[in-house]
Design an enzyme around this catalytic site. Structure first.
Site, PDB file in Angstrom:
ATOM      1  CD  GLU A   1      -7.403 -32.692  27.750  1.00 13.57           C
ATOM      2  OE1 GLU A   1      -7.578 -31.430  27.626  1.00 13.57           O
ATOM      3  OE2 GLU A   1      -6.372 -32.897  28.532  1.00 13.57           O
TER       4      GLU A   1
ATOM      5  CB  THR B   1     -22.865 -44.892  21.207  1.00 17.62           C
ATOM      6  OG1 THR B   1     -22.893 -43.742  20.445  1.00 17.62           O
ATOM      7  CG2 THR B   1     -23.961 -45.216  21.959  1.00 17.62           C
TER       8      THR B   1
ATOM      9  CB  THR C   1      -7.959 -38.924  18.826  1.00 18.11           C
ATOM     10  OG1 THR C   1      -8.233 -39.777  17.919  1.00 18.11           O
ATOM     11  CG2 THR C   1      -7.172 -39.618  20.019  1.00 18.11           C
ATOM     12  CB  ALA C   2     -10.360 -34.161  17.867  1.00 12.14           C
TER      13      ALA C   2
END
Length: 540
Positions: A297, A260, A193-194
């Site tokens: 997104e 990653t 998430t951001a």
């Protein structure tokens, strides 16, 4: 990524704010941490302390880098978090996979009951958790609470959905045969998430993924780890109360190394990534290389188009809210305002007056509508975009400066005079800069809306019903969110949220977004004593 926040938030002053952010800086001394000050004692209601474990997989841990959270309103430290090592990530994945064996056997409606309890637990902490979102991310208090409410709302939605998911029984062309669709969970869902919606985006994914029968591994933004820890503590308590494995909702705080590893890990059946297009492309390539499943997104370069027949009393507050709300740090923020030449000057005049009346100040002040940017790096991006807009022919109408006060404050800014295809207009800069563009015809306005690489949100203001349906149709907007007479930033949890092109194509929250968290099998069952083949083929 933002759901409904009433426009009345811009018309009234019944708002409170507690604003801060996180950056990587040397560890702060305990005596200087905000969490130790009486004013911020409420942080301990969320189970937070000076030093917090950043790994959860049924037990808490964290042996990696220690990061400190800092407030963007004054750049003072909040608290510290110990991130995950790659070894702890490995252990967490293994525990999550084992937990799935338990969770997948629980009937979907029973899984929905657990999600209902998560929603109720969030309700009990909604104000204090909303305060933390404001404190760590930087948005005003009403938006912080509203974000937690989105998680609550999607939990409610998921509870009902848990009794409805499934496939159809289809007509078979063969006698004595049944043709059905069977939907099963994918398994382990990795959720990245951001910073700008550190609770809601996880909630949209988590609640739907859980009722579908998946377990979750969350890597929140490195700059909002306290929120990740606090939310996980709330969810973990519900799982523990129901004697379920805590690893059903695991968490590993960390940076690019953890992201990653998660993206490349074949044991992670779905990677849901929310963030920039640049990083999203890297994630997509890593996931695709192993033929994994992804839900992206990404960015948005959203436009409001105002036609000559528009109700300007709707246009001005809509454009204001959509462009300056959350200090321009929503993926659905309006960055381009296209005005018909007949209303251009009036709208610019009215909007610039409204901009100058936006109450910028102490986020604790109930009348504040606009807080700081998340980081100092964002301030530098703001300044760079201002210079580029000037160099490319833009006229500065208002704003354009860094504010002379503690914290990461910049003035909300409007530019006119830029070409619709100017490089800076086609660049999504995650700051409160609005580019106003003049147009003549519907055709060029629609074309200009669609010419940017992103395709998240879009809106027109008009009373022409023919135009409305052209806008919604195949030659209209190419975005995932297509609005009429409301801002680009309004979306309800019942609809699928996401966009096209460089926005990534993913869909979260409502409608049939649940299908992205499941795998579909087409099943043919022969309950006869014969073996007819399809298409009338004879093999004798």
């Amino acid at each position: 990524m933002q759901r409904v926040l009433l426009l009345t938030a811009l018309r009234h002053s019944a708002l409170t704010a507690k604003v801060c952010s996180v950056r990587f800086q040397p560890s702060a001394a305990m005596s200087t941490l905000l969490i130790n000050q009486p004013k911020y004692a409420w942080l301990k209601e969320l189970g937070l302390s000076e030093d917090n474990d950043g790994v959860y997989n049924g037990t808490w841990g964290g042996k990696g880098e220690v990061v400190t959270s800092y407030c963007p309103a004054n750049n003072e430290p909040i608290a510290r978090v110990r991130q995950a090592t790659l070894a702890e990530y490995e252990e967490t994945v293994q525990k999550a996979r084992e937990a799935w064996k338990v969770w997948a056997d629980i009937p979907a409606p029973k899984r929905g009951e657990i999600v209902r309890q998560i929603g109720d637990a969030l309700r009990k902490k909604i104000k204090v958790l909303g305060s933390l979102v404001s404190l760590e991310m930087g948005k005003i208090y009403v938006e912080g609470v509203g974000e937690v409410q989105e998680y609550v709302d999607v939990c409610d939605y998921a509870v009902g959905l848990s009794r409805m998911i499934g496939g159809p029984v289809l007509p078979s062309e063969r006698p004595g045969h049944a043709l059905i669709e069977q939907w099963n969970p994918v398994g382990l869902v990795g959720i990245i998430t951001a910073f700008n919606f550190p609770v809601a985006v996880y909630g949209w994914n988590n609640a739907i993924a859980l009722i579908c029968g998946n377990v979750c591994l969350w890597k929140g933004a490195p700059t909002t780890p306290l929120t990740s820890v606090a939310v996980t503590k709330i969810v973990a308590e519900v799982l523990e109360q129901n004697n379920l494995p805590g690893a059903i909702c695991s968490m590993t705080c960390g940076g690019a190394d953890i992201g990653t590893a998660l993206s490349k890990d074949e044991r992670v059946d779905l990677v849901s990534f929310t963030g920039s297009t640049q990083v999203g492309k890297q994630v997509a390539l890593m996931v695709q290389e192993r033929f994994g499943r992804q839900l992206l997104e990404l960015g948005g370069n959203n436009a409001i188009i105002v036609f000559e027949d528009a109700d300007l009393n709707l246009v001005v507050p809509s454009a204001l809210f959509a462009s300056v709300g959350t200090a321009g740090q929503r993926c659905t923020t309006t960055r381009r305002l296209m005005l018909h030449e007949s209303v251009h000057d009036e709208v610019v005049e009215r909007l610039s007056k409204a901009y100058k009346q936006v109450r910028i100040g102490d986020p604790w002040d109930p009348s504040t509508l606009y807080g700081p940017l998340h980081t100092k790096h964002a301030v530098q991006q703001y300044l760079a975009a201002i210079e580029q807009a000037k160099q490319q022919g833009g006229t500065l109408v208002c704003g354009g400066k860094v504010m002379d006060r503690p914290g990461n404050y910049v003035e909300p800014t409007i530019f006119t005079g830029l070409a619709h295809d100017a490089p800076i207009v086609h660049t999504e800069t995650f700051v409160p800069i609005l580019y106003v563009i003049k147009f003549k015809t519907e055709e060029e306005a629609f074309a200009w809306n669609n010419e940017v690489k992103q395709g998240l949100s879009s809106s027109i203001f008009t009373k022409d019903m023919g135009r409305v349906f052209r806008w919604l149709g195949p030659k209209g907007s190419d975005c995932g969110i297509v609005n009429v007479n409301i801002p680009t930033s309004g979306a309800e949890i019942g609809g699928a949220f996401g966009g096209e092109k460089h926005t990534g194509g993913g869909r979260e929250s409502g409608s049939d977004s649940w299908k992205q968290y499941m795998r579909r099998s087409t099943c043919t069952i022969n309950y006869s004593k014969d073996l007819p083949l399809a298409q009338g083929i004879k093999f004798e």
